[in-house]
Design a protein around this motif. Sequence first.
Motif, PDB file in Angstrom:
ATOM      1  N   GLU A  55    -117.979 -39.495 -11.093  1.00 54.97           N
ATOM      2  CA  GLU A  55    -117.516 -39.149 -12.437  1.00 54.97           C
ATOM      3  C   GLU A  55    -118.690 -38.750 -13.323  1.00 54.97           C
ATOM      4  OE1 GLU A  55    -115.199 -38.385 -15.699  1.00 54.97           O
ATOM      5  OE2 GLU A  55    -114.592 -38.659 -13.598  1.00 54.97           O
ATOM      6  N   SER A  56    -119.819 -39.443 -13.189  1.00 60.45           N
ATOM      7  CA  SER A  56    -120.988 -39.084 -13.992  1.00 60.45           C
ATOM      8  C   SER A  56    -121.467 -37.683 -13.641  1.00 60.45           C
ATOM      9  CB  SER A  56    -122.114 -40.107 -13.786  1.00 60.45           C
ATOM     10  OG  SER A  56    -122.694 -39.993 -12.496  1.00 60.45           O
ATOM     11  N   LEU A  57    -121.418 -37.332 -12.363  1.00 65.68           N
ATOM     12  CA  LEU A  57    -121.788 -35.980 -11.954  1.00 65.68           C
ATOM     13  C   LEU A  57    -120.794 -34.962 -12.496  1.00 65.68           C
ATOM     14  CD1 LEU A  57    -122.840 -36.518  -8.212  1.00 65.68           C
ATOM     15  CD2 LEU A  57    -124.327 -36.200 -10.186  1.00 65.68           C
ATOM     16  N   SER A  58    -119.515 -35.296 -12.430  1.00 64.20           N
ATOM     17  CA  SER A  58    -118.482 -34.376 -12.901  1.00 64.20           C
ATOM     18  C   SER A  58    -118.620 -34.077 -14.386  1.00 64.20           C
ATOM     19  CB  SER A  58    -117.089 -34.964 -12.623  1.00 64.20           C
ATOM     20  OG  SER A  58    -116.878 -35.128 -11.229  1.00 64.20           O
ATOM     21  N   GLN A  59    -119.203 -35.020 -15.117  1.00 62.19           N
ATOM     22  CA  GLN A  59    -119.423 -34.813 -16.541  1.00 62.19           C
ATOM     23  C   GLN A  59    -120.693 -34.010 -16.826  1.00 62.19           C
ATOM     24  OE1 GLN A  59    -119.305 -38.621 -18.499  1.00 62.19           O
ATOM     25  NE2 GLN A  59    -117.203 -39.055 -17.817  1.00 62.19           N
ATOM     26  N   GLY A  60    -121.446 -33.722 -15.772  1.00 59.25           N
ATOM     27  CA  GLY A  60    -122.633 -32.887 -15.938  1.00 59.25           C
ATOM     28  C   GLY A  60    -123.926 -33.642 -16.133  1.00 59.25           C
ATOM     29  N   TRP A  61    -123.927 -34.972 -15.875  1.00 56.36           N
ATOM     30  CA  TRP A  61    -125.165 -35.745 -16.023  1.00 56.36           C
ATOM     31  C   TRP A  61    -125.973 -35.622 -14.734  1.00 56.36           C
ATOM     32  CZ3 TRP A  61    -125.489 -36.060 -20.823  1.00 56.36           C
ATOM     33  CH2 TRP A  61    -124.420 -36.429 -21.636  1.00 56.36           C
ATOM     34  N   THR A  62    -126.539 -34.471 -14.528  1.00 60.58           N
ATOM     35  CA  THR A  62    -127.191 -34.153 -13.256  1.00 60.58           C
ATOM     36  C   THR A  62    -128.713 -34.055 -13.347  1.00 60.58           C
ATOM     37  OG1 THR A  62    -126.939 -31.791 -13.698  1.00 60.58           O
ATOM     38  CG2 THR A  62    -125.168 -32.873 -12.450  1.00 60.58           C
ATOM     39  N   LEU A  63    -129.288 -34.221 -14.516  1.00 56.64           N
ATOM     40  CA  LEU A  63    -130.732 -34.092 -14.660  1.00 56.64           C
ATOM     41  C   LEU A  63    -131.446 -35.072 -13.734  1.00 56.64           C
ATOM     42  CD1 LEU A  63    -133.062 -32.706 -16.205  1.00 56.64           C
ATOM     43  CD2 LEU A  63    -132.988 -34.627 -17.817  1.00 56.64           C
ATOM     44  N   GLY A  64    -132.349 -34.565 -12.886  1.00 54.02           N
ATOM     45  CA  GLY A  64    -133.069 -35.406 -11.948  1.00 54.02           C
ATOM     46  C   GLY A  64    -132.371 -35.597 -10.623  1.00 54.02           C
ATOM     47  N   CYS A  65    -131.153 -35.076 -10.470  1.00 52.85           N
ATOM     48  CA  CYS A  65    -130.399 -35.230  -9.225  1.00 52.85           C
ATOM     49  C   CYS A  65    -130.714 -34.074  -8.285  1.00 52.85           C
ATOM     50  CB  CYS A  65    -128.897 -35.292  -9.509  1.00 52.85           C
ATOM     51  SG  CYS A  65    -128.409 -36.729 -10.485  1.00 52.85           S
ATOM     52  N   PHE A  66    -131.098 -34.401  -7.098  1.00 55.50           N
ATOM     53  CA  PHE A  66    -131.566 -33.425  -6.120  1.00 55.50           C
ATOM     54  C   PHE A  66    -130.572 -32.294  -5.911  1.00 55.50           C
ATOM     55  CE2 PHE A  66    -131.984 -32.229  -1.532  1.00 55.50           C
ATOM     56  CZ  PHE A  66    -133.215 -31.605  -1.637  1.00 55.50           C
ATOM     57  N   GLN A  67    -131.044 -31.059  -6.010  1.00 56.85           N
ATOM     58  CA  GLN A  67    -130.315 -29.830  -5.703  1.00 56.85           C
ATOM     59  C   GLN A  67    -129.233 -29.452  -6.718  1.00 56.85           C
ATOM     60  OE1 GLN A  67    -130.143 -27.353  -2.907  1.00 56.85           O
ATOM     61  NE2 GLN A  67    -132.285 -27.938  -3.025  1.00 56.85           N
ATOM     62  N   ILE A  68    -128.847 -30.359  -7.601  1.00 54.27           N
ATOM     63  CA  ILE A  68    -127.734 -30.033  -8.497  1.00 54.27           C
ATOM     64  C   ILE A  68    -128.121 -30.128  -9.969  1.00 54.27           C
ATOM     65  CG2 ILE A  68    -125.891 -30.625  -6.884  1.00 54.27           C
ATOM     66  CD1 ILE A  68    -125.722 -33.371  -8.131  1.00 54.27           C
ATOM     67  N   GLU A  69    -129.422 -30.230 -10.272  1.00 55.69           N
ATOM     68  CA  GLU A  69    -129.820 -30.341 -11.670  1.00 55.69           C
ATOM     69  C   GLU A  69    -130.053 -28.984 -12.315  1.00 55.69           C
ATOM     70  OE1 GLU A  69    -133.599 -32.219 -12.412  1.00 55.69           O
ATOM     71  OE2 GLU A  69    -134.406 -31.555 -10.498  1.00 55.69           O
ATOM     72  N   THR A  70    -130.027 -27.895 -11.540  1.00 56.79           N
ATOM     73  CA  THR A  70    -130.166 -26.559 -12.122  1.00 56.79           C
ATOM     74  C   THR A  70    -128.906 -26.211 -12.904  1.00 56.79           C
ATOM     75  OG1 THR A  70    -129.213 -25.482 -10.181  1.00 56.79           O
ATOM     76  CG2 THR A  70    -131.606 -25.848 -10.179  1.00 56.79           C
ATOM     77  N   ASN A  71    -128.991 -25.161 -13.704  1.00 57.32           N
ATOM     78  CA  ASN A  71    -127.805 -24.727 -14.451  1.00 57.32           C
ATOM     79  C   ASN A  71    -126.659 -24.379 -13.512  1.00 57.32           C
ATOM     80  OD1 ASN A  71    -129.095 -25.027 -16.929  1.00 57.32           O
ATOM     81  ND2 ASN A  71    -129.838 -22.919 -16.969  1.00 57.32           N
ATOM     82  N   LEU A  72    -126.977 -23.661 -12.430  1.00 60.99           N
ATOM     83  CA  LEU A  72    -125.938 -23.289 -11.471  1.00 60.99           C
ATOM     84  C   LEU A  72    -125.387 -24.514 -10.762  1.00 60.99           C
ATOM     85  CD1 LEU A  72    -124.295 -21.228  -9.874  1.00 60.99           C
ATOM     86  CD2 LEU A  72    -126.259 -20.951  -8.334  1.00 60.99           C
ATOM     87  N   GLY A  73    -126.273 -25.412 -10.327  1.00 64.84           N
ATOM     88  CA  GLY A  73    -125.823 -26.606  -9.641  1.00 64.84           C
ATOM     89  C   GLY A  73    -124.939 -27.477 -10.516  1.00 64.84           C
ATOM     90  N   THR A  74    -125.323 -27.626 -11.767  1.00 63.55           N
ATOM     91  CA  THR A  74    -124.524 -28.424 -12.703  1.00 63.55           C
ATOM     92  C   THR A  74    -123.168 -27.781 -12.939  1.00 63.55           C
ATOM     93  OG1 THR A  74    -126.532 -29.211 -13.804  1.00 63.55           O
ATOM     94  CG2 THR A  74    -124.459 -29.428 -15.014  1.00 63.55           C
ATOM     95  N   ARG A  75    -123.159 -26.469 -13.085  1.00 63.51           N
ATOM     96  CA  ARG A  75    -121.899 -25.763 -13.311  1.00 63.51           C
ATOM     97  C   ARG A  75    -120.963 -25.915 -12.115  1.00 63.51           C
ATOM     98  NH1 ARG A  75    -123.908 -21.223 -14.374  1.00 63.51           N
ATOM     99  NH2 ARG A  75    -123.382 -19.947 -12.563  1.00 63.51           N
ATOM    100  N   MET A  76    -121.522 -25.837 -10.913  1.00 61.90           N
ATOM    101  CA  MET A  76    -120.713 -25.999  -9.706  1.00 61.90           C
ATOM    102  C   MET A  76    -120.117 -27.398  -9.622  1.00 61.90           C
ATOM    103  SD  MET A  76    -120.449 -23.305  -7.794  1.00 61.90           S
ATOM    104  CE  MET A  76    -121.226 -21.694  -7.557  1.00 61.90           C
ATOM    105  N   ILE A  77    -120.952 -28.405  -9.888  1.00 63.00           N
ATOM    106  CA  ILE A  77    -120.480 -29.793  -9.815  1.00 63.00           C
ATOM    107  C   ILE A  77    -119.388 -30.054 -10.845  1.00 63.00           C
ATOM    108  CG2 ILE A  77    -121.193 -32.145 -10.440  1.00 63.00           C
ATOM    109  CD1 ILE A  77    -121.834 -31.609  -7.599  1.00 63.00           C
ATOM    110  N   LYS A  78    -119.573 -29.574 -12.054  1.00 63.18           N
ATOM    111  CA  LYS A  78    -118.571 -29.781 -13.102  1.00 63.18           C
ATOM    112  C   LYS A  78    -117.272 -29.066 -12.761  1.00 63.18           C
ATOM    113  CE  LYS A  78    -119.801 -29.709 -17.439  1.00 63.18           C
ATOM    114  NZ  LYS A  78    -120.409 -29.272 -18.716  1.00 63.18           N
TER     115      LYS A  78
END
Length: 283
Positions: A55-78
């Motif tokens: 749920e934290s990832l789905s909300q976009g709290w991805t800073l520091g998370c491997f491979q998904i902290e980029t703008n594209l990675g965060t957008r994909m996860i959300k």
Amino acid sequence: DKDVLEKLGYVKFDFLNLRNLDTIQDTIDLIKERHNLTVNVNRWRDEYRDQAVYESLSQGWTLGCFQIETNLGTRMIKTVQPTSLADVADSITMGRPGPMRAGLVDIYVKRRTGKEKAKYADPRMEAVLSKTFGVMLYQEDIMALCMVLAGYDSNEADEVRSILGKKKVEKIPAAGKKFLERSVANGTNELVATALWEQMAEFSRYSFNRAHAFSYAVLSYWTAWLKYYYPLEFLVARLSDPEIDAEDVGKFIAEGRRTGHKVLPPDINESKEGFTATASGVV
């Protein structure tokens, strides 16, 4: 070089130098130091089902998370709203040029979110692609489709994977001709086979195998879990990275404030090498 070695029967290994592994270990060490608790990520099983982390990832709290902290990675996860490691692996894979250039990302998202039903141009494709809503994402999908639709054996299918996955562009036309001929002979509609090969050929731009994607997803989850449950220790470990740049320092300071932790100036009485967790904050 690697191509000659492979012809001689040797296996080539790529060893990646990932700073994230240092962050993970440093966080685990801090947890042990501050809470006398040993976190052994290598023994995790049920921990991978923690929906609070997803749920934290789905909300976009991805800073520091491997491979998904980029703008594209965060957008994909959300967009994907993951609930499992497989979902995280899919999200990471969809950020690769292969699936993106083949136009498969939009289709996956629409089908995952219920805006469109999964479709299969040939009924035999469902057995291969049902877990990804009828969308090719991984190199293994190409291999399986070659075997199901064109009647390839495992070695022939792996050759196609090698041609596309290793960017052997000069071999793609001949491989495509063979695929079309074998598919039609195996009962596949020619138009379906042609359209499918066009999508496959885009994978020469760069795609993941499933094992690679899941390995990355595990590292993503480790960082997300540590950040969610031990935000202070994770913050200290990340800020103490000797190669962190000034822009990222600012981002992590803001992230620390979001989780209720102050980042203080250096203190001659409390500061150590790198950043330090204290009762009053991070110095």
